[in-house]
Design a protein around this motif. Structure first.
Motif, PDB file in Angstrom:
ATOM      1  N   MET A 297       0.845  -1.197   0.000  1.00  0.00           N
ATOM      2  CA  MET A 297       0.000   0.000   0.000  1.00  0.00           C
ATOM      3  C   MET A 297       0.872   1.235   0.000  1.00  0.00           C
ATOM      4  O   MET A 297       1.771   1.386   0.813  1.00  0.00           O
ATOM      5  N   GLU A 298       0.524   2.155  -0.909  1.00  0.00           N
ATOM      6  CA  GLU A 298       1.388   3.288  -1.238  1.00  0.00           C
ATOM      7  C   GLU A 298       1.236   4.486  -0.312  1.00  0.00           C
ATOM      8  O   GLU A 298       1.454   5.621  -0.753  1.00  0.00           O
ATOM      9  N   ASN A 299       0.869   4.301   0.963  1.00  0.00           N
ATOM     10  CA  ASN A 299       0.720   5.441   1.875  1.00  0.00           C
ATOM     11  C   ASN A 299       1.868   6.438   1.692  1.00  0.00           C
ATOM     12  O   ASN A 299       3.030   6.042   1.675  1.00  0.00           O
ATOM     13  N   ALA A 329       8.755  -0.748  -6.942  1.00  0.00           N
ATOM     14  CA  ALA A 329       8.667   0.246  -8.022  1.00  0.00           C
ATOM     15  C   ALA A 329       7.220   0.708  -8.211  1.00  0.00           C
ATOM     16  O   ALA A 329       6.943   1.896  -8.421  1.00  0.00           O
ATOM     17  N   HIS A 330       6.287  -0.231  -8.119  1.00  0.00           N
ATOM     18  CA  HIS A 330       4.867   0.113  -8.275  1.00  0.00           C
ATOM     19  C   HIS A 330       4.429   1.083  -7.171  1.00  0.00           C
ATOM     20  O   HIS A 330       3.839   2.131  -7.438  1.00  0.00           O
ATOM     21  N   GLU A 331       4.730   0.742  -5.924  1.00  0.00           N
ATOM     22  CA  GLU A 331       4.264   1.587  -4.811  1.00  0.00           C
ATOM     23  C   GLU A 331       4.936   2.951  -4.838  1.00  0.00           C
ATOM     24  O   GLU A 331       4.318   3.965  -4.502  1.00  0.00           O
ATOM     25  N   LEU A 332       6.202   2.976  -5.224  1.00  0.00           N
ATOM     26  CA  LEU A 332       6.887   4.273  -5.265  1.00  0.00           C
ATOM     27  C   LEU A 332       6.397   5.112  -6.445  1.00  0.00           C
ATOM     28  O   LEU A 332       6.310   6.337  -6.349  1.00  0.00           O
ATOM     29  N   ALA A 333       6.029   4.475  -7.545  1.00  0.00           N
ATOM     30  CA  ALA A 333       5.432   5.227  -8.662  1.00  0.00           C
ATOM     31  C   ALA A 333       4.155   5.927  -8.206  1.00  0.00           C
ATOM     32  O   ALA A 333       3.832   7.039  -8.640  1.00  0.00           O
ATOM     33  N   HIS A 334       3.432   5.276  -7.294  1.00  0.00           N
ATOM     34  CA  HIS A 334       2.211   5.887  -6.745  1.00  0.00           C
ATOM     35  C   HIS A 334       2.485   7.191  -6.010  1.00  0.00           C
ATOM     36  O   HIS A 334       1.557   7.989  -5.814  1.00  0.00           O
ATOM     37  N   GLN A 335       3.704   7.390  -5.537  1.00  0.00           N
ATOM     38  CA  GLN A 335       3.957   8.628  -4.790  1.00  0.00           C
ATOM     39  C   GLN A 335       3.701   9.827  -5.707  1.00  0.00           C
ATOM     40  O   GLN A 335       3.425  10.922  -5.239  1.00  0.00           O
ATOM     41  N   ASN A 352      -4.633   5.919 -10.649  1.00  0.00           N
ATOM     42  CA  ASN A 352      -3.639   5.444  -9.681  1.00  0.00           C
ATOM     43  C   ASN A 352      -2.971   4.169 -10.175  1.00  0.00           C
ATOM     44  O   ASN A 352      -1.760   4.085 -10.329  1.00  0.00           O
ATOM     45  N   GLU A 353      -3.797   3.143 -10.380  1.00  0.00           N
ATOM     46  CA  GLU A 353      -3.265   1.784 -10.493  1.00  0.00           C
ATOM     47  C   GLU A 353      -2.701   1.444 -11.880  1.00  0.00           C
ATOM     48  O   GLU A 353      -1.687   0.793 -11.989  1.00  0.00           O
ATOM     49  N   ALA A 354      -3.396   1.865 -12.927  1.00  0.00           N
ATOM     50  CA  ALA A 354      -2.867   1.573 -14.263  1.00  0.00           C
ATOM     51  C   ALA A 354      -1.547   2.318 -14.458  1.00  0.00           C
ATOM     52  O   ALA A 354      -0.583   1.774 -14.999  1.00  0.00           O
ATOM     53  N   PHE A 355      -1.487   3.558 -13.966  1.00  0.00           N
ATOM     54  CA  PHE A 355      -0.259   4.324 -14.144  1.00  0.00           C
ATOM     55  C   PHE A 355       0.883   3.772 -13.308  1.00  0.00           C
ATOM     56  O   PHE A 355       2.024   3.751 -13.754  1.00  0.00           O
ATOM     57  N   ALA A 356       0.576   3.322 -12.081  1.00  0.00           N
ATOM     58  CA  ALA A 356       1.649   2.748 -11.259  1.00  0.00           C
ATOM     59  C   ALA A 356       2.160   1.457 -11.895  1.00  0.00           C
ATOM     60  O   ALA A 356       3.357   1.171 -11.874  1.00  0.00           O
ATOM     61  N   THR A 357       1.270   0.676 -12.494  1.00  0.00           N
ATOM     62  CA  THR A 357       1.669  -0.581 -13.132  1.00  0.00           C
ATOM     63  C   THR A 357       2.516  -0.303 -14.377  1.00  0.00           C
ATOM     64  O   THR A 357       3.572  -0.905 -14.587  1.00  0.00           O
ATOM     65  N   THR A 414      -8.274  -2.908 -14.180  1.00  0.00           N
ATOM     66  CA  THR A 414      -7.712  -1.627 -13.769  1.00  0.00           C
ATOM     67  C   THR A 414      -6.191  -1.612 -13.910  1.00  0.00           C
ATOM     68  O   THR A 414      -5.621  -0.659 -14.446  1.00  0.00           O
ATOM     69  N   TYR A 415      -5.530  -2.671 -13.441  1.00  0.00           N
ATOM     70  CA  TYR A 415      -4.062  -2.673 -13.387  1.00  0.00           C
ATOM     71  C   TYR A 415      -3.455  -3.016 -14.753  1.00  0.00           C
ATOM     72  O   TYR A 415      -2.811  -2.193 -15.384  1.00  0.00           O
ATOM     73  N   GLN A 416      -3.649  -4.257 -15.192  1.00  0.00           N
ATOM     74  CA  GLN A 416      -2.895  -4.723 -16.367  1.00  0.00           C
ATOM     75  C   GLN A 416      -3.504  -4.252 -17.682  1.00  0.00           C
ATOM     76  O   GLN A 416      -2.785  -3.863 -18.586  1.00  0.00           O
TER      77      GLN A 416
HETATM   78 ZN   LIG Z   1      -1.083   0.204  -6.704  1.00  0.00          ZN
END
Ligand SMILES: [Zn+2]
Length: 893
Positions: A297-299, A329-335, A352-357, A414-416
């Motif tokens: 989780m990208e808190n 890398a995914h969670e940090l991209a969420h920052q 959030n999710e497609a872009f982090a992926t 959403t993700y892939q």
């Molecule tokens: Zn995510």
């Protein structure tokens, strides 16, 4: 946890309410909270001792009232509020009343006692609440006998921890302070700024004010945490100060975080370079959670992970090491996408999710090109296509009609699919242009919110594109389904042309309507005299064509060049034969697209099993492990659903053995000094397939040796798990469980509660999940519901063992008998997963019917069941239809 969550109306309806319905305002808001009361800042204080069952809190919220009112609405669930004070714009304090207007939904009303004028007011709540037992809100976990409290707020669980405007559109600064036992440690989103004694063995720690955040990104933890020494990520062109970096784990475990701490700076620098925007928070902590519902989780500033992703050492499975990098890398991209720019509402969770992926794959390609994130992108998209072929599939921007739509939005669509669609339009406009659009998007919405239009417009502006482009992009966001591009080669006026016809891809037996139009950037690779070329065309009508200048005659075509497009394609028989001959010359991504085209044709009813075996065979020669093993999934389906006799099954097993056994034997069953992690991963993929799926005796003998050694007891009475190759531990124990039966199962069940190492636990769970004996399988399922198995581990014991009707029937009757216990142990995230847990892998109309009969009356037991039920039922029916069409005699290879 359905009963605590709020039913939500259609987004359009909710949006149209807004200011208007506030005036009459005594109805409980069933959609989004009204927009006339907006939080400006929070001060949230907690008193937490993880050893207790409850915690207490004081929440102070500054709120701007846009109109006079005698009440306002917000969110709160399971909070026992003892006192509410409202201070009006003039500074006068009033006692107010906290009314649980819809306890089931977690919506509350605060009555002011008199009408207050528009302006800024301050609300203060004193309350107590339970430490949650289902991994949401502020929840309790135990590691090595010691209790911890930590948070998971996304998507709508902050309301369990503090009264709040629990929607992503409300972003404000937060001041967090925590009073905790003297001997313990507290961590939160930002740096600690003070620590003061609070008397009687307590202390109070205060954290720096956050930048504006939505409630779902607020995070903190209390317990005997073990923290690594603070490392620093060096400044760069986008950040002037060094960034403090720490690893946080359960007591005694932080020394195993050095690997992830060493990888993190390169990820942060790669992201800063891409976005041209420095990491914005005052520190970065990564926390290995003892039990956790999601993967990570990208808190903002305090990213939490399942512990096996962070606790690594030289003996860790290669799969975990690679997974650790990808997820980090995914969670940090969420920052950036998610935390700095936040979705305005849950229908845009793809922002959030497609872009982090998508970004994770970009970072991985840069920092660890050997991990082949380019192939992960293609395989991820193909995985999503299976789900997207269902009539019951979600669209990327699915309207929110209820909590189930929020809970089930965190899926492969959403993700892939989202990441693949972003990559397709990035490829279409060019990556530099796309990056320019992303810079503008981040800059325009930093520390605020955005929706799909903001994103699409930013890219269109950067690319100098107009409505056609926007329309094409949105055609993939707002409608479900996979485009099916059927192609044929033609000669027209002396030129070679590929004609294109689009529809929705629907497998054999589907009840869907195939007429659907997207704006598809189609790129075709084709043969020329000296190699190949690529030609592209935007296909935004039902039919079209792409000219292939300089094509050899005869030529060959790969209708998805670089596998950059989110679509499936078909070729007629002679063109497919021509492509099969060239397949070894294609790029790895294109070879995966070829494999998908074979699968698509098979599931469409156009190829039989024998033709599939022949067409996939050339891929097994590839040096790239992901390409070589791409046929395994389809082969396994044919093995279980088409082959009817031992002789037919033996033919498929022989095909597999000839293709893969020499490769596995060359790798051997132990790690070699200095071998690539790709070799380690390939070994475990092949050992699992050949040893457990196809049961080749020579492979099982090797795995059994390792499994037996792992089950030997050390002098301290504990199992010698280190005796097995860590990459093969689960498979080795699986063969031992199948061979030894009860003694192996009992030994693993006795060992699990004594083991904290997450990789060893996963290995043991994998071994137990391979159980075949019906009575032992029942014992393992019962064990899954017991305390030694963490809530987050339960499903791993219940998912497998579904190859035969007898296995599925046994699972089904066990599920029926234990439904209430399963439901009670399932967090709110997992409601949509329950129908699959009960009936997944089914392949007959009888199984579809019994699933419907069971869940229809229980559809409101957990958010997401309705969608999970529709998708699992449809998958079972499609499997039955495809099976009915098969002729086992086609298996002649
Ligand atoms: Zn995510």
């Amino acid at each position: 946890m359905r009963r605590h969550l709020r039913p939500l109306l259609l987004t359009a309806l909710a949006a149209s309410c807004g200011m208007a319905f506030a005036a009459s305002a005594d109805q409980v808001p069933a959609g989004r909270l009204p927009a006339w009361a907006v939080p400006q800042s929070y001060r949230i204080a907690f008193k937490v001792d993880p050893a207790q069952t409850d915690f207490s809190g004081t929440t102070t919220i500054k709120v701007k009232l846009a109109q006079a009112s005698d009440h306002m609405w917000l969110d709160g669930a399971e909070l026992k509020v003892s006192k509410v004070t409202v201070t009006d714009a003039a500074g006068k304090a009033h006692d107010a009343k906290y009314v649980e207007a819809d306890p089931k939904a977690g919506v509350v009303r605060v009555d002011f006692g008199s009408t207050l004028p528009a302006g800024e007011i301050t609300l203060k709540f004193d309350y107590t609440a339970p430490l949650n037992a289902q991994l949401q809100g502020l929840y309790k976990v135990t590691a090595k006998g010691q209790p911890y409290a930590m948070t998971q707020m996304e998507p709508i669980s902050a309301r369990f921890a503090f009264p709040s405007f629990d929607e992503p559109g409300f972003k404000t600064p937060f001041d967090i302070s925590i009073t905790l036992p003297d001997s313990q440690v507290a961590v939160a989103n930002t740096q600690q700024v003070s620590e003061k004694p609070a008397g009687q063995g307590w202390k109070t720690v205060t954290f720096a004010q956050t930048l504006p955040l939505p409630t779902y990104l607020v995070a903190f933890g209390v317990g005997p945490w073990d923290i690594t020494p603070t490392a620093e990520i060096s400044p760069d062109a986008y950040r002037s100060k060094p960034l403090p970096l720490r690893g946080i784990a359960a007591a005694g475990e932080a020394h195993r975080m050095s690997h992830v701490i060493s990888e993190t700076p390169s990820i942060i620098h790669a992201l800063e370079n891409y976005y041209g925007f420095g990491y914005p928070w005052d520190k970065l902590d990564v926390l290995a959670a003892p039990d956790f519902s999601a993967g990570a989780m990208e808190n903002a500033g305090l990213v939490t992970f399942r512990d096996w992703l962070l606790l690594l050492d030289k003996d860790s499975p290669a799969r975990n090491v690679r997974g650790s990098f990808n997820v980090t890398a995914h969670e940090l991209a969420h920052q950036w996408t998610g935390d700095t720019v936040t979705l305005a509402w849950w229908n845009d969770i793809w922002l959030n999710e497609a872009f982090a992926t998508w970004m994770q794959e970009k970072v991985t390609e840069e920092v660890h090109p050997e991990y082949r994130a380019d192939l992960d992108r293609v395989r991820g998209a193909q995985g999503a296509m299976a789900n997207d072929s269902l009539v019951s599939a979600r669209s990327i921007r699915q309207p929110i009609t209820g909590n189930g739509d929020i809970m089930t939005a965190f899926d492969g669509i959403t993700y892939q699919k989202g990441a693949s669609v972003i990559g397709m339009f990035e490829n279409y406009v060019g990556d530099k242009t796309f990056q320019k659009g992303m810079h503008a998007y981040i800059e325009a919405h930093k520390f605020g919110n955005a929706d799909a239009d903001d994103l699409v417009n930013a890219i269109a502006t950067a690319a100098g594109k107009g409505d056609d482009f926007k329309h094409a992009f949105k055609s993939f966001l707002d409608q479900s389904g996979v485009p099916y591009v059927q192609t044929a080669l033609e000669q027209k006026n002396g030129q070679t042309v590929l004609t294109l016809k689009q529809s929705r891809y629907l497998p054999l037996g589907s009840r869907g309507d195939s007429q659907r139009i997207w704006g598809i950037p189609v790129c075709v690779r084709y043969g020329t005299a000296d190699g190949s070329k690529v030609a592209c065309e935007m296909l935004d009508k039902a039919t079209g064509s792409v000219a292939l200048p300089g094509a050899s005659n005869p030529t060959w075509v790969m209708p998805n060049a670089n596998a950059a497009g989110y679509y499936r394609f078909s070729l007629d028989k002679s063109e497919l034969d021509a492509l099969t001959k060239e397949v070894a010359k294609l790029s790895d991504t294109e070879q995966l697209a070829y494999a998908d085209a074979i699968n698509a044709s098979f599931e469409h009813g156009d190829l039989d099993a024998g033709q599939v075996l022949a067409a996939l065979k050339p891929l097994t020669e590839s040096k790239t492990s992901q390409v070589a093993t791409a046929p395994l999934g389809q082969l396994e389906w044919i093995y279980h659903h088409v082959a009817k006799t031992d002789a037919q099954r033996a033919r498929i097993a022989d095909w597999v053995k000839a293709a893969y056994l020499p490769r596995l034997e060359a790798l051997g069953y132990q790690r070699k000094a200095g071998e690539s992690d790709d070799d380690s991963l390939l070994r475990s993929t092949l050992a699992a397939a050949l040893g457990l799926d196809y049961k080749l005796p020579e492979v099982r003998a090797e795995l059994l040796k390792q499994g037996e050694a792992a089950l030997q007891k050390n002098t301290d009475g504990r199992l010698n798990l280190a005796a097995a190759n860590p990459d093969l531990l689960g498979d080795a124990l699986g063969v031992a469980v199948q061979t030894q039966g009860k003694s192996a199962v009992d030994a693993l069940i006795a060992e699990l509660p004594q083991t904290s190492d997450p990789a060893s636990r996963n290995g043991m769970l994998g071994g137990l999940a391979s159980v075949e004996d019906p009575a032992l399988a029942e014992q393992v399922r019962d064990f899954a519901l017991s305390k030694p198995v963490k809530v987050g581990e339960m499903a791993s014991l219940l998912r497998s063992g579904r190859d035969t009707q007898a296995q599925r029937d046994a699972m089904w009757s066990w599920f029926n008998g234990h439904y209430s216990q399963i439901l009670a142990r399932t967090g709110s995230f997992a409601g949509g997963f329950l129908p699959m847990l009960a009936g997944g892998g089914g392949c007959s109309t009888g199984e579809a019917q019994r699933l419907q009969a069971f869940f229809q009356p229980r559809i409101n037991d957990a958010a997401g069941i309705a969608r999970g039920l529709a998708q699992t039922t449809e998958s079972i029916e499609l499997c039955a239809a495809l099976t009915a069409k098969q002729d086992p005699a086609s298996i002649t290879h």
